[in-house]
Design a protein around this motif. Structure first.
Motif, PDB file in Angstrom:
ATOM      1  N   ARG A 104      46.197  46.625  35.162  1.00 33.55           N
ATOM      2  CA  ARG A 104      46.433  45.524  36.100  1.00 33.55           C
ATOM      3  C   ARG A 104      47.811  44.889  35.916  1.00 33.55           C
ATOM      4  O   ARG A 104      48.376  44.322  36.848  1.00 33.55           O
TER       5      ARG A 104
ATOM      6  N   GLN B 191      39.585  37.747  36.656  1.00 37.78           N
ATOM      7  CA  GLN B 191      38.984  39.079  36.713  1.00 37.78           C
ATOM      8  C   GLN B 191      37.528  39.023  36.260  1.00 37.78           C
ATOM      9  O   GLN B 191      37.216  38.498  35.197  1.00 37.78           O
TER      10      GLN B 191
ATOM     11  N   TRP C 274      34.154  50.879  37.097  1.00 37.43           N
ATOM     12  CA  TRP C 274      35.234  49.908  37.271  1.00 37.43           C
ATOM     13  C   TRP C 274      36.496  50.249  36.488  1.00 37.43           C
ATOM     14  O   TRP C 274      37.555  49.681  36.727  1.00 37.43           O
TER      15      TRP C 274
ATOM     16  N   ASP D 264      34.330  39.095  41.919  1.00 34.52           N
ATOM     17  CA  ASP D 264      35.080  40.245  41.410  1.00 34.52           C
ATOM     18  C   ASP D 264      34.152  41.070  40.529  1.00 34.52           C
ATOM     19  O   ASP D 264      33.612  40.577  39.542  1.00 34.52           O
ATOM     20  N   LYS D 265      33.948  42.331  40.880  1.00 32.22           N
ATOM     21  CA  LYS D 265      32.990  43.171  40.161  1.00 32.22           C
ATOM     22  C   LYS D 265      33.575  43.828  38.922  1.00 32.22           C
ATOM     23  O   LYS D 265      32.871  44.542  38.203  1.00 32.22           O
ATOM     24  N   ARG D 266      34.836  43.608  38.672  1.00 28.55           N
ATOM     25  CA  ARG D 266      35.447  44.166  37.467  1.00 28.55           C
ATOM     26  C   ARG D 266      34.937  43.404  36.241  1.00 28.55           C
ATOM     27  O   ARG D 266      34.429  42.286  36.362  1.00 28.55           O
TER      28      ARG D 266
END
Length: 254
Positions: free
Chosen positions: A244, A60, A211, A65-67
């Motif tokens: 998640r 992550q 996010w 992945d921009k999270r």
């Protein structure tokens, strides 16, 4: 407001304690008990993680992945992977809302509940992630007995003498041999409270990051979050991570 028994509080963390080292599990159970005695309710939110689960968390925020990044550890490089680490959160007085607000005083004793938990954790010999110099992990607690993750990967484990020493400490607390804080311990605890407040203030965000918006929505829909406003980066990071894992999935939903 509801009044839950200690047994009811303990049951809420049972699934997250599965797979932990037996002695470490006893320590975490004792932490829940001692916090309850102080009027602070806690919930264990993370316990044992497989290498695959750890790798998923590590991915992550990386490789496009921009999270946000939630961990620096790949599988095999976290004490969670070996059953010697756990994360906690506060359980509020409605009996279902989970909070990561480190300044919350839900028991109204003029002390931040978070710092009370940390105090009890340190009395039990636990290491707190909030003391780390970098990548502070406010909900993280661990007991590694001086072993590194490399040691754990190589198959090393605490000696029987080390484990017995922890159990002896727990037994001394059970028999009431735990003495009141000395002036030095009280000063250290006061400093800890100030530090928690300072850390929270430094990381507080003015609005929910893009996010983390959906994770906060899911948490509120599941009834475990009262408000998503004025949280810290660590708060939003944890809410996103727990979302998640499916923790906020409403039963019967898609």
């Amino acid at each position: 407001m509801v009044q839950l028994t200690l047994e009811q509080i303990q049951k809420k963390s049972l699934n997250r304690l599965v797979g932990l080292n037996p002695v470490f599990k006893i320590v975490m159970e004792k932490l829940i008990e001692r916090c309850y005695a102080r009027g602070v309710w806690i919930l264990i939110t993370q316990g044992l993680r497989t290498y695959a689960e750890q790798d998923a968390l590590y991915a992550q925020g990386r490789n496009g992945d921009k999270r946000p990044k939630v961990t620096k550890a790949r599988g095999g490089y976290s004490n969670h992977n070996f059953g010697f680490a756990a994360d906690f959160a506060l359980l509020l007085r409605d009996g279902r809302t989970v909070s990561w607000d480190t300044l919350k005083d839900d028991d109204k004793d003029s002390l931040p509940d978070w710092s009370e938990v940390v105090e009890e954790a340190k009395r039990l010999g636990l290491e707190w992630g909030g003391d780390w110099r970098s990548f502070k992990d406010m909900p993280h607690l661990q007991m590694t007995f001086g072993l590194s993750t490399a040691d754990f990967r190589a198959g090393k484990r605490p000696t029987q003498a080390q484990l017995k020493a922890v159990l002896a400490k727990i037994n001394s607390l059970n028999t009431g041999d735990d003495e009141p804080m000395t002036a030095e311990e009280k000063a250290a605890f006061d400093a800890l409270q100030k530090r928690v407040i300072a850390l929270e203030a430094a990381n507080k965000l003015t609005k929910v990051p893009a996010w983390a918006e959906q994770a906060c929505i899911n948490a509120k829909a599941a009834g475990v979050l009262d408000t998503a406003n004025d949280g810290s980066y660590d708060f939003y990071r944890l809410v996103t991570m727990l979302d998640r894992t499916g923790m906020f999935t409403v039963k019967g939903g898609k």
